[in-house]
Motif scaffolding. Structure first.
Motif, PDB file in Angstrom:
ATOM      1  N   GLU A 161      16.729 -16.326  -7.033  1.00  0.00           N
ATOM      2  CA  GLU A 161      17.558 -17.445  -7.482  1.00  0.00           C
ATOM      3  C   GLU A 161      18.981 -16.952  -7.729  1.00  0.00           C
ATOM      4  O   GLU A 161      19.229 -16.223  -8.692  1.00  0.00           O
ATOM      5  N   PRO A 162      19.953 -17.310  -6.868  1.00  0.00           N
ATOM      6  CA  PRO A 162      19.789 -18.129  -5.663  1.00  0.00           C
ATOM      7  C   PRO A 162      19.189 -17.321  -4.516  1.00  0.00           C
ATOM      8  O   PRO A 162      19.221 -16.093  -4.551  1.00  0.00           O
ATOM      9  N   PRO A 163      18.630 -18.000  -3.504  1.00  0.00           N
ATOM     10  CA  PRO A 163      18.038 -17.279  -2.371  1.00  0.00           C
ATOM     11  C   PRO A 163      19.063 -16.391  -1.669  1.00  0.00           C
ATOM     12  O   PRO A 163      20.243 -16.722  -1.584  1.00  0.00           O
ATOM     13  N   VAL A 164      18.593 -15.251  -1.155  1.00  0.00           N
ATOM     14  CA  VAL A 164      19.455 -14.287  -0.463  1.00  0.00           C
ATOM     15  C   VAL A 164      19.195 -14.395   1.037  1.00  0.00           C
ATOM     16  O   VAL A 164      18.082 -14.127   1.509  1.00  0.00           O
ATOM     17  N   LYS A 165      20.221 -14.810   1.781  1.00  0.00           N
ATOM     18  CA  LYS A 165      20.053 -14.998   3.227  1.00  0.00           C
ATOM     19  C   LYS A 165      20.182 -13.694   3.998  1.00  0.00           C
ATOM     20  O   LYS A 165      19.660 -13.558   5.099  1.00  0.00           O
ATOM     21  N   HIS A 166      20.918 -12.729   3.430  1.00  0.00           N
ATOM     22  CA  HIS A 166      21.188 -11.476   4.138  1.00  0.00           C
ATOM     23  C   HIS A 166      20.660 -10.304   3.324  1.00  0.00           C
ATOM     24  O   HIS A 166      21.011 -10.160   2.147  1.00  0.00           O
ATOM     25  N   MET A 167      19.816  -9.484   3.922  1.00  0.00           N
ATOM     26  CA  MET A 167      19.371  -8.272   3.246  1.00  0.00           C
ATOM     27  C   MET A 167      20.538  -7.279   3.174  1.00  0.00           C
ATOM     28  O   MET A 167      21.525  -7.396   3.920  1.00  0.00           O
ATOM     29  N   SER A 168      20.457  -6.315   2.263  1.00  0.00           N
ATOM     30  CA  SER A 168      21.513  -5.316   2.155  1.00  0.00           C
ATOM     31  C   SER A 168      21.479  -4.379   3.365  1.00  0.00           C
ATOM     32  O   SER A 168      20.452  -4.258   4.054  1.00  0.00           O
ATOM     33  N   PHE A 169      22.585  -3.717   3.618  1.00  0.00           N
ATOM     34  CA  PHE A 169      22.676  -2.831   4.780  1.00  0.00           C
ATOM     35  C   PHE A 169      21.689  -1.681   4.663  1.00  0.00           C
ATOM     36  O   PHE A 169      21.049  -1.288   5.649  1.00  0.00           O
TER      37      PHE A 169
END
Length: 613
Positions: A161-169
């Motif tokens: 929360e909030p949703p994460v669209k991109h994972m970390s590098f």
């Protein structure tokens, strides 16, 4: 091959070569073949059975390859010997585990950022507590309901929360280097849109091209990872002082963000860009445009920031239009119905990101992507000023670097992939879309919706403000704001020192813009003698600051400020008594040779004695 012949692969930093040998061949004979194949003399190399430099094969062993259990198809590992007086460092070894730092064969030896070196060593897994309802095992057991998750687990990221669209590098790297082979063959390749040079089988473009030198077509995809996961301003004062320019002029403004990269603990293996100061370069701004001018002080600013433990982490610009001056509201203009970043802004961001590449040992080029961020100060849904963070994708960086992307004049939300010409070959660029029947179709990127190129980043302010630099009720003027009548000179320095009477010298001097003025002013630049003060500010050491305060340089600065103060007093007696300080200062004239402020009516500069021009 006969039963006695076998091929042994030998991997070196320059690539893999195949050596033909027999089973009964001695180690000494085999090593001579290796030396001849790789061009070594005087045994300037070592060969190992294992990649981690264990199981060395030496000529003194006097054994056959068969006795050493080296068989057809095996891989051996060759390392050149270190020069005399040097030692092998961990960065030179070809390790397969992520914790040791994987580097593809032939990739340059690079030193990654401190935050990258730190995250490489972290476990990164998402640990979960035992579920009281679903787990049927003891306290020491694990099952599918409580086993630790990988940092790239999409279901976990989507339920944050909030949703994460991109994972970390770094989570993306863990995903690539997972599995049985531990990412042995992983290499992060940078996209190239240019024709490969050195192809001799045909005339150069436009007369000829072949499949060997022709760049591949590009299909744009939304990037699944991002190099920076959060942007955080240390305190509200940093942003407020930047916005003051727009509030006073109505013109748009731009600045460079200086700060540091730290761990962002809200996302597995995440990186945060912390902003400690904003430097405003020379520029021309209007209500709807910005033009960045050449900055002769850019190199010095980066140098001073580095000594303060900071670096350039991004850029910020305003796009604000006042809606109701009485309520203090601004227009909400950037949204899903218009655009979030225009094509021209994407190209500018891509250019900045190419200038600040992300050092990466997994890339054969030594760099991959960028941590440089973009922040837009614009109106939000509540008609208040919001700060929105972005980056552009690695694909966009490649298109910008190779000059393949153009903005559309009448549609800011659209870019345009250039067409090939006699001067430049441009590969085809495609993107995928959904037609009116719900089918996925491939479209040529002429034009191109720029949302395919954008990665959004959360921009925040901390609950408990952080202050790398001290905050004053009467701060020192910001550079390059002459249009507002805010100039950096010894008059403004004298005013600043007279209004800040703190007994702690470090609190007075810990101002980013003041430190830049002390280094870059033309009367008495302190570039070669300010290192001790910068170290004091960086470490917040009052004793060091007091030591520097006793130097001849600061005594001269104080003398110049006191001279300006006497001049102001003289002006008030001269006939400006009762007027404002700005009215008094306006009657003075600045020497064009040394910028010293002189009293009115004088014909020669009191500092350099040169005539007034």
């Amino acid at each position: 091959l006969s039963s006695t012949l076998q091929i042994i692969r030998v991997q070196s930093p320059d690539g893999v070569k195949r050596i033909t040998a027999t089973k009964r061949e001695t180690v000494a004979t085999f090593l001579k073949k290796v030396a001849k194949e790789f061009g070594f003399r005087n045994n300037g190399f070592s060969v190992y059975i294992n990649r981690n430099r264990t199981g060395e094969i030496t000529a003194s062993q006097n054994k056959s390859l068969n006795l050493l259990k080296i068989k057809h198809g095996d891989m051996l590992f060759l390392y050149p010997s270190c020069p005399a007086g040097s030692s092998s460092s961990s960065s030179e070894t070809m390790d397969t585990s992520v914790s040791q730092g994987l580097r593809p064969v032939g990739a340059p030896q690079v030193v990654e950022d401190e935050i990258d070196q730190y995250l490489i060593k972290q476990d990164g897994k998402i640990y979960r507590n035992r579920d009281q309802q679903l787990c049927r095992h003891g306290p020491l057991g694990k099952c599918v309901h409580c086993v630790p998750l990988e940092p790239f687990d999409e279901d976990y990221l989507n339920h944050l929360e909030p949703p994460v669209k991109h994972m970390s590098f770094h989570a993306y790297i863990r995903k690539l280097t997972g599995g049985a082979d531990k990412g042995k063959f992983v290499a992060l390749e940078n996209i190239s849109c240019k024709i490969k040079s050195g192809c001799e089988g045909h005339p150069p473009w436009p007369e000829g091209i072949c499949t060997k030198c022709q760049p591949s077509a590009i299909t744009l995809n939304r990037q699944k990872y991002r190099h920076v996961d959060n942007i955080m301003f240390e305190n509200h004062t940093i942003a407020d002082r930047f916005l003051d320019f727009w509030r006073k002029t109505g013109n748009q403004h731009l600045g460079y963000l200086y700060g540091r990269y730290t761990e962002h603990k809200d996302i597995p293996l995440g990186i945060r860009a912390e902003v400690a100061a904003i430097y405003e370069p020379p520029q021309i701004g209007t209500q709807n445009s910005l033009e960045i001018l050449e900055d002769p002080k850019a190199e010095v600013v980066d140098e001073i920031a580095a000594k303060l433990g900071l670096r350039k982490v991004g850029w910020i610009f305003t796009d604000l239009v006042s809606e109701d001056t009485r309520k203090g509201t601004v227009r909400y203009s950037r949204n899903k119905d218009t655009y979030y970043l225009s094509a021209e802004e994407c190209i500018t961001a891509g250019n900045f990101q190419n200038q600040h590449p992300n050092i990466c040992r997994l890339s054969p080029d030594g760099h991959f992507g960028s941590k440089f961020v973009t922040v837009v100060a614009t109106g939000g849904p509540d008609n208040q000023v919001h700060f929105e963070g972005y980056q552009v994708s690695n694909q966009c960086m490649a298109l910008v670097r190779d000059e393949c992307l153009l903005p559309c004049r009448d549609a800011p939300e659209l870019g345009y992939a250039k067409e090939s010409s006699s001067e430049q070959y441009v590969p085809d660029v495609f993107y995928k879309d959904i037609d009116k029947f719900g089918n996925e179709i491939t479209q040529l990127a002429r034009p191109l919706p720029v949302e395919y190129l954008i990665i959004d980043i959360t921009t925040t302010f901390p609950k408990d403000p952080v202050y790398t630099f001290s905050i004053s009720q009467n701060p020192f003027p910001i550079e390059n704001r002459d249009v507002l009548g805010e100039t950096q000179d010894f008059h403004s320095l004298a005013t600043y020192l007279s209004q800040n009477t703190s007994s702690v010298f470090l609190d007075i001097i810990s101002d980013f813009h003041l430190l830049l003025f002390l280094v870059t002013n033309e009367v008495m630049p302190l570039r070669d003698s300010i290192s001790l003060l910068l170290e004091a500010v960086r470490t917040k050491n009052e004793e060091l600051a007091q030591t520097w305060k006793k130097s001849e340089q600061w005594a001269t600065i104080e003398q110049l400020c006191s001279t300006v103060g006497v001049q102001i007093s003289g002006l008030q007696e001269y006939g400006a008594v009762g007027g404002s300080t700005h009215a008094v200062a306006a009657a003075m004239w600045a020497c064009q040779h040394c910028t010293f402020m002189n009293q009115p009516g004088t014909d020669h500069c009191e500092m350099c004695s040169l005539p007034r021009t």
